[in-house]
Design a protein around this motif. Structure first.
Motif, mmCIF file in Angstrom:
data_model
loop_
_atom_site.group_PDB
_atom_site.id
_atom_site.type_symbol
_atom_site.label_atom_id
_atom_site.label_comp_id
_atom_site.label_asym_id
_atom_site.label_seq_id
_atom_site.Cartn_x
_atom_site.Cartn_y
_atom_site.Cartn_z
ATOM 1 N N VAL A 51 0.793 -1.010 -0.015
ATOM 2 C CA VAL A 51 0.150 0.086 -0.070
ATOM 3 C C VAL A 51 0.854 1.330 0.079
ATOM 4 O O VAL A 51 1.647 1.294 0.911
ATOM 5 N N ALA A 87 -4.961 -0.453 4.127
ATOM 6 C CA ALA A 87 -4.485 -1.619 4.836
ATOM 7 C C ALA A 87 -5.103 -2.444 5.789
ATOM 8 O O ALA A 87 -5.170 -3.719 6.089
ATOM 9 N N ARG A 101 -6.230 -6.127 6.116
ATOM 10 C CA ARG A 101 -6.056 -7.122 7.175
ATOM 11 C C ARG A 101 -7.239 -7.875 7.697
ATOM 12 O O ARG A 101 -7.269 -8.910 8.045
ATOM 13 N N PRO A 122 -0.376 -6.557 4.167
ATOM 14 C CA PRO A 122 0.012 -5.714 3.462
ATOM 15 C C PRO A 122 1.207 -4.863 4.144
ATOM 16 O O PRO A 122 1.303 -4.716 5.343
ATOM 17 N N VAL A 176 2.950 -1.275 4.272
ATOM 18 C CA VAL A 176 2.540 0.259 3.833
ATOM 19 C C VAL A 176 3.831 0.994 3.852
ATOM 20 O O VAL A 176 4.794 0.996 5.005
ATOM 21 N N VAL A 203 -3.785 -0.748 11.580
ATOM 22 C CA VAL A 203 -2.787 -1.487 10.412
ATOM 23 C C VAL A 203 -2.371 -2.664 10.866
ATOM 24 O O VAL A 203 -2.144 -3.633 10.259
#
Length: 368
Positions: A7, A18, A22, A28, A30, A114
Motif C-alpha cells: 500500500v 491496509a 488485514r 500488506p 505500507v 494497520v
C-alpha cells in the motif's frame, strides 16, 4: 493463498485500505513518503456512512471517545438568519453516528488498526509490471516484487501517473480554508453560513474546540499568501457566530480543491483507492467515507477471489464506481446551488432546502 501486497500512502485512504486488507486476512506492507512526525492538522467531519464503514473495519470502538457527535446541521444566510435545518441523526438512523474530531486523532486510530509497521520516509521511485507482478523500486535503492500494489497516494498520485491510469487532477475553482479554534462561541450544531459564492462552516469537535471550514469559488484568483488575512476579508461582514469565531482564529490552512475522474482504476496488479481514484471537492464531507468504504470492499473482493487479482480489482471497481460517481455528481450539484445568487438561492432554500440537501445523501444511506 498468501499475497504480497504493498500500500503506497499512509493517509486516510492508505490506512483504510491496509485495515480492510488485514480484516480480509492479508498482511500488506505500507510505505509513506512523509516522516512520521508530520501530523495532519485541522479537523474532519464524518457523516453516518463513514461511521458504518469504520464499524465494518472494526475501528468504531476506539473512535467513540473522540470528538463530538453531530445531531443537527443548521444552515443560515450570510447575516446569520435561518434558512433551514437538517436532522442528521434521523437521516443516518440505523447507519451510524455523525462526528467531528481532530484529523490527528483519526489518523492515530487508523494507524493502530494497520497492525504492522508503516515505513515512513520511504518513496516509490519506480514501478514496472512484469509477468503480471509489480516490481517496485524504493528511495533507499531496494527493489521488491508484489502481487498487488494499492495506490493511495492522493489527488496527485504518482502511482496513477506511472501506470498510465489517467492525467492530473482537474481544479474545481474552489479555495478552501481550515482552522481549529479554541475559546470561540459555544456551538452545539454543525453550522453553515452561505454567502455569495462562499460559505463558512463551524462545528464542535471536542475539547471545547471548533473545527472551521470555509470556501470560496475563485477560479481565477491566486492562492492567498496570507490565508488568515483572506479569511477575515471574506467573512468579516458575516453574522451569526462568525465574528466571535474570527476573533479567535490564529492559524489557517489553505488549499485549492480538484477532481479526479478516471476511465479505469486498475492496471494489471495495480489499483487506486481514495482520492487517487475519485477525488471531489469536500463539500459533502465524503472523502474519508469513500476511502473507508474502498478499503472494506477491496479487502472483501480480494478475499473472494485471491487467485484472480485482475478479476477482484474489476469487481472492486464495479461495486465502488457508481457510489463514487454519485458523490461527485451530488457534490457538483451542492456547489452549483451554493453559487446561485443569494437573492434567488436563499428564498429557495427556505422553501425546499431540507429536501434538496437531504436528497444529496439519500443513495449513501444504503450499505456498501
Amino acid at each position: 493463498m498468501t499475497l504480497r501486497i504493498l500500500v503506497v500512502g499512509a493517509g486516510i485512504a492508505g490506512l483504510a485500505a491496509a485495515r480492510g486488507l488485514r480484516v480480509a486476512g492479508f498482511r500488506p506492507e505500507v510505505v509513506e513518503a512523509l516522516p512520521a512526525t508530520v501530523v495532519p492538522g485541522a479537523g474532519i467531519y464524518l457523516p453516518g456512512n463513514a461511521s458504518r464503514a469504520l464499524r465494518l473495519l472494526g475501528l468504531d470502538v476506539p473512535l467513540r471517545p473522540l470528538g463530538d457527535l453531530i445531531f443537527r446541521q443548521v444552515f443560515l444566510d450570510a447575516r446569520g438568519r435561518d434558512l433551514f435545518e437538517m436532522d442528521v441523526a434521523a437521516l443516518w438512523a440505523g447507519v451510524g453516528e455523525s462526528r467531528a474530531l481532530s484529523r490527528a486523532d483519526l489518523q492515530q486510530v487508523l494507524l493502530t488498526g494497520v497492525g504492522g509497521e508503516v515505513r515512513f520516509e520511504t518513496e516509490v521511485r519506480g514501478l514496472e509490471i512484469v509477468d503480471g507482478a509489480a516490481k517496485v523500486e524504493f528511495s533507499d535503492g531496494s527493489i521488491s516484487e508484489y502481487d498487488l500494489v494499492v495506490g493511495a497516494d492522493g489527488r496527485r498520485s504518482m502511482i496513477r501517473n506511472v501506470v498510465g491510469l489517467g492525467g492530473p487532477a482537474v481544479p474545481t475553482g474552489q479555495i478552501v480554508y481550515r482552522a481549529v479554534v479554541s475559546g470561540g462561541p459555544p456551538l452545539t450544531d454543525w453550522t453553515a453560513l452561505l454567502g455569495r459564492r462562499s460559505s463558512f462552516v463551524a462545528m464542535p469537535m471536542g475539547g471545547r474546540r471548533l473545527y472551521c471550514y470555509a470556501d470560496e469559488t475563485a477560479p481565477d484568483s491566486p492562492t492567498p499568501e496570507d490565508p488568515r488575512k483572506r479569511l477575515l476579508e471574506l467573512f468579516g461582514a458575516y453574522g451569526g457566530p462568525v465574528p466571535a469565531i474570527l476573533e479567535k482564529v490564529e492559524k489557517v490552512q489553505v488549499a485549492r480543491t480538484d477532481e479526479v475522474v478516471l476511465p479505469a482504476w486498475s492496471q494489471g496488479p495495480v489499483v487506486l483507492v481514495g482520492d487517487a481514484a475519485h477525488a471531489t471537492a469536500p463539500t459533502l464531507a465524503q472523502g474519508a467515507a469513500m476511502s473507508f468504504e474502498d478499503g472494506w470492499v477491496l479487502g472483501q473482493e480480494l478475499r473472494n477471489a485471491p487467485g484472480d487479482i485482475p478479476g477482484a480489482l474489476r469487481a472492486y471497481e464495479s461495486r465502488r464506481r457508481p457510489r463514487c460517481t454519485e458523490v461527485r455528481e451530488r457534490t457538483r450539484e451542492r456547489d452549483r446551488t451554493r453559487d446561485v445568487p443569494p437573492s434567488l438561492r436563499d428564498p429557495m432554500l427556505r422553501r425546499r432546502g431540507l429536501r434538496i440537501f437531504t436528497d444529496h445523501y439519500r443513495e449513501l444511506v444504503s450499505s456498501v
